[in-house]
Design an enzyme around this catalytic site. Structure first.
Site, short mmCIF file in Angstrom:
data_model
loop_
_atom_site.label_atom_id
_atom_site.label_comp_id
_atom_site.label_asym_id
_atom_site.label_seq_id
_atom_site.Cartn_x
_atom_site.Cartn_y
_atom_site.Cartn_z
N LYS A 80 59.33 -59.16 59.58
CA LYS A 80 58.81 -58.20 59.28
C LYS A 80 60.08 -56.41 59.40
CE LYS A 80 54.87 -59.12 57.72
NZ LYS A 80 55.05 -59.56 55.81
N SER A 136 57.40 -60.91 51.37
CA SER A 136 57.44 -59.45 52.01
C SER A 136 58.01 -58.70 52.51
CB SER A 136 56.18 -59.45 53.22
OG SER A 136 56.67 -60.46 54.02
#
Length: 182
Positions: free
Chosen positions: A105, A39
């Site tokens: 993230k 990700s």
């Protein structure tokens, strides 16, 4: 024999003190962690080792825009000191498992900000974000807007088409931001 037992006891105390100090440093100051998944491609890669400062978590301060953070994705439940202890690398090594709830993230928005995603682009407070770190354009999705509540952040992965982030899990409370990448 008495001298031998004293020597053993001295070693046991030293080893115990070192373990306690290692756990405290890892819980409150900094710790190594591993990126799980794709990700954050191309910025970070699957299985890459990184170091994070735990001071933001310890003192509950808000990370800055663009910071790469480690989060506990279970935002619908409160965190306890037990969570911090069980997530320590030494404890994970003993348990021989990585925690799939820990995500890496990027902070896109902070408390009070308005985030809008439309036409595959991200707007922060009405301004198009310049995001040179994004892997590729986002797949088209219906336009959506969020307003970040007080005490929370909005996070996205750099590989937007392969990321479970605030678009799915929601806003991340400050106490679920476990550290900021060095």
């Amino acid at each position: 024999m008495q001298s031998f037992l004293k020597e053993v006891w001295a070693w046991v105390r030293s080893i115990a003190a070192a373990l306690v100090l290692t756990i405290l440093i890892g819980m409150f100051i900094f710790q190594p962690t591993k990126v799980l998944g794709k990700s954050m491609d191309p910025t970070l890669y699957d299985q890459q080792r990184i170091y994070v400062s735990k001071l933001s978590h310890t003192f509950r301060y808000e990370p800055d825009y663009g910071d790469i953070v480690i989060i506990d994705s279970r935002v619908d439940r409160p965190r306890t000191w037990k969570d911090d202890l069980l997530e320590h690398p030494l404890i994970r090594l003993i348990r021989d498992q990585e925690d799939p709830n820990m995500y890496v993230k990027r902070v896109i928005a902070k408390s009070g900000d308005a985030v809008e995603i439309k036409d595959g682009q991200v707007f922060l407070n009405g301004q198009l974000l310049d995001e040179p770190y994004v892997k590729e354009p986002m797949y088209p999705e219906p336009p959506r807007t969020w307003t970040v509540p007080e005490g929370h952040v909005f996070v996205l992965g750099d590989n937007r088409n392969n990321s479970k982030d605030s678009r799915q899990i929601g806003f991340v409370p400050f106490n679920h931001v476990l550290g900021i990448k060095f």
